[in-house]
Design a protein around this motif. Sequence first.
Motif, PDB file in Angstrom:
ATOM      1  N   ARG A 263      -6.436 -11.204  -5.175  1.00 45.57           N
ATOM      2  CA  ARG A 263      -6.541 -10.605  -6.512  1.00 45.57           C
ATOM      3  C   ARG A 263      -7.436  -9.369  -6.481  1.00 45.57           C
ATOM      4  O   ARG A 263      -8.511  -9.393  -5.870  1.00 45.57           O
ATOM      5  CB  ARG A 263      -7.117 -11.608  -7.505  1.00 45.57           C
ATOM      6  N   ALA A 264      -6.974  -8.299  -7.116  1.00 45.16           N
ATOM      7  CA  ALA A 264      -7.803  -7.108  -7.348  1.00 45.16           C
ATOM      8  C   ALA A 264      -7.704  -6.765  -8.818  1.00 45.16           C
ATOM      9  O   ALA A 264      -6.699  -7.061  -9.472  1.00 45.16           O
ATOM     10  CB  ALA A 264      -7.313  -5.941  -6.498  1.00 45.16           C
ATOM     11  N   PRO A 290       4.241  -1.997  -1.836  1.00 41.90           N
ATOM     12  CA  PRO A 290       5.281  -2.878  -2.379  1.00 41.90           C
ATOM     13  C   PRO A 290       4.884  -4.355  -2.328  1.00 41.90           C
ATOM     14  O   PRO A 290       5.482  -5.180  -3.026  1.00 41.90           O
ATOM     15  CB  PRO A 290       6.488  -2.598  -1.463  1.00 41.90           C
ATOM     16  N   GLU A 291       3.842  -4.672  -1.557  1.00 44.95           N
ATOM     17  CA  GLU A 291       3.400  -6.077  -1.450  1.00 44.95           C
ATOM     18  C   GLU A 291       2.506  -6.491  -2.614  1.00 44.95           C
ATOM     19  O   GLU A 291       2.092  -7.653  -2.701  1.00 44.95           O
ATOM     20  CB  GLU A 291       2.664  -6.279  -0.107  1.00 44.95           C
ATOM     21  N   VAL A 292       2.215  -5.548  -3.527  1.00 48.15           N
ATOM     22  CA  VAL A 292       1.264  -5.809  -4.618  1.00 48.15           C
ATOM     23  C   VAL A 292       2.010  -5.825  -5.952  1.00 48.15           C
ATOM     24  O   VAL A 292       2.869  -4.988  -6.211  1.00 48.15           O
ATOM     25  CB  VAL A 292       0.174  -4.713  -4.643  1.00 48.15           C
ATOM     26  N   ASP A 309      -4.075 -13.650   2.216  1.00 44.98           N
ATOM     27  CA  ASP A 309      -4.602 -13.227   3.524  1.00 44.98           C
ATOM     28  C   ASP A 309      -4.553 -11.704   3.697  1.00 44.98           C
ATOM     29  O   ASP A 309      -4.939 -11.186   4.744  1.00 44.98           O
ATOM     30  CB  ASP A 309      -3.844 -13.937   4.650  1.00 44.98           C
ATOM     31  N   LEU A 310      -4.084 -10.986   2.694  1.00 44.22           N
ATOM     32  CA  LEU A 310      -4.038  -9.523   2.790  1.00 44.22           C
ATOM     33  C   LEU A 310      -5.304  -8.911   2.193  1.00 44.22           C
ATOM     34  O   LEU A 310      -5.915  -9.485   1.289  1.00 44.22           O
ATOM     35  CB  LEU A 310      -2.832  -8.967   2.020  1.00 44.22           C
ATOM     36  N   THR A 311      -5.687  -7.724   2.692  1.00 41.13           N
ATOM     37  CA  THR A 311      -6.811  -6.975   2.087  1.00 41.13           C
ATOM     38  C   THR A 311      -6.357  -5.515   1.877  1.00 41.13           C
ATOM     39  O   THR A 311      -6.810  -4.600   2.563  1.00 41.13           O
ATOM     40  CB  THR A 311      -8.057  -7.000   2.995  1.00 41.13           C
ATOM     41  N   PRO A 312      -5.467  -5.317   0.926  1.00 43.26           N
ATOM     42  CA  PRO A 312      -4.913  -3.963   0.760  1.00 43.26           C
ATOM     43  C   PRO A 312      -5.902  -2.951   0.181  1.00 43.26           C
ATOM     44  O   PRO A 312      -5.718  -1.753   0.360  1.00 43.26           O
ATOM     45  CB  PRO A 312      -3.733  -4.179  -0.202  1.00 43.26           C
TER      46      PRO A 312
END
Length: 356
Positions: A263-264, A290-292, A309-312
Motif C-alpha cells: 500500500r502507498a 501497470p502493477e499498481v 512483496d513489491l516496492t515500486p
Amino acid sequence: MTRSPQYPELDTPCAVINLDTVDRNVNAYQAYCDKHGIALRPHIKTHKIPAFAKQQLAAGAKGITCQKIGEAEVMADAGLDDILLTYNVLGTRKLARLRALFDRVKTLRVVADNTAVVEGLSRAFADSDKPLEILVECDTGGGRCGVQTPKAAVALAQKIESLPGVSFAGLMTYPSAGGGPKVGGFFGDVMALLDGLGIACPIRSSGGTPDMWKAHEVAHVTEHRIGTYIYNDRSLMARDVCGEDDCALRVVAEVVSLPAPGRAVIDAGSKVLTSDLLGLEGFGYVVGHPEVDVVGLSEEHGVLHFEPDLTPFEIGERIEIIPNHVCVVSNMLDQVHLVRGDTIKTVDVAARGKVL
Ligand SMILES: Cc1ncc(COP(=O)(O)O)c(C=O)c1O
C-alpha cells in the motif's frame, strides 16, 4: 535534454499538460474533419482555457461549444465570437445574460428541447434586431435531454418558427457511444418531415470523442462537437480511442506514506482525481506502473495497492496519473502547467467552476 518527469519545481498535487501532445491531438482531428467535410466545433469544457480554444480555431475549427453561459462569457471575454451553447436556458437572470452575450459576439446559438425554454428565449429576444438561432436537441439514445421523436422535433421547430425573436437553425444531439446509426436515422426522419413543410434545417450537429473517428459515417451530420480529444484520458484508452502517449494531461502526485506492505498513499484524492469511474476499476492509471491500482480516494488522499512483496515507490517520489475522466479533473484546479521541452508555463483554468 527533456525535463525529468518528476517536475521538481512544481508543488503537488498538480496537473501538467504536454503541449506537443495537445498539438498532435488538435491537428489530427482537424485534418480528419477537413478530409470529410465536417465542421468541427470543439467543446471547451475539457480545457476551459481560452488559449486552447483559440488554438483549435486557428487549426480550422468553425467555432466553439460551451455548456454554460458562464463558460461562454469567459470565452467571449477572450475574443471567441462563434459559440454554440448546448443547454436549455431558463429564468430571467440567465436569459438576460444570454441576451447580453448575444449582443457582443458575432454568432451565438443555443439549443432547446421544450416549449417553455423556447418561449422564454423568444421573450428575451423579441426586440432583437436579428433572431436568436435555436437548434432542437434530440435524444437519439443518450438518455439525457432531447425531444423523444422526430415528430416532436418538427413540432418544436414549428413552434420556434412561429415566435418572434427566434428562428429554427437545425438539430443537435449528444449520442451515447456507438450511437451513430441512431443519430443518422433520427436526423433523416426529421429532415424528411421538415422538407415536406418547407422548413430548412441547415445545421445537424452531433458529438463525442468515443466515436470521433466514425463521425464521417453518420448520415446527415454537418458538424461534430468534441471535447475530451484535446487531452484524452484513461476512459478513452480503455475504449482504444487513444494510447497512453496521446494523453496530454497527467496529474502529478507525491507518495506521502507507505503505511503497510502493498500500500502507498499519495497526496491526490477525490479533490483532484475526482470520483468518476466511467465504468472503470480504479481511479486512474499510474504511468509506468501497470502493477499498481488506484483503489481508493478520500478528499486529499489516494490509496494505491500492489503486490505486498513489491516496492515500486519511495516516500517523496512523484508519480504521474492519467485520470479516468480528464474534463472533471481540469475543473478541480485553479491552474495547470503547460510543458514543452524544458519549459513550463503556468496558466489559469479561466472557465473552471463556471456552472451558472
Ligand atoms: C452537448 C455535448 N456536446 C459535446 C460534448 C463533447 O463530448 P466528448 O468530451 O466526448 O468529446 C459533450 C460532453 O459532455 C456534450 O455534453
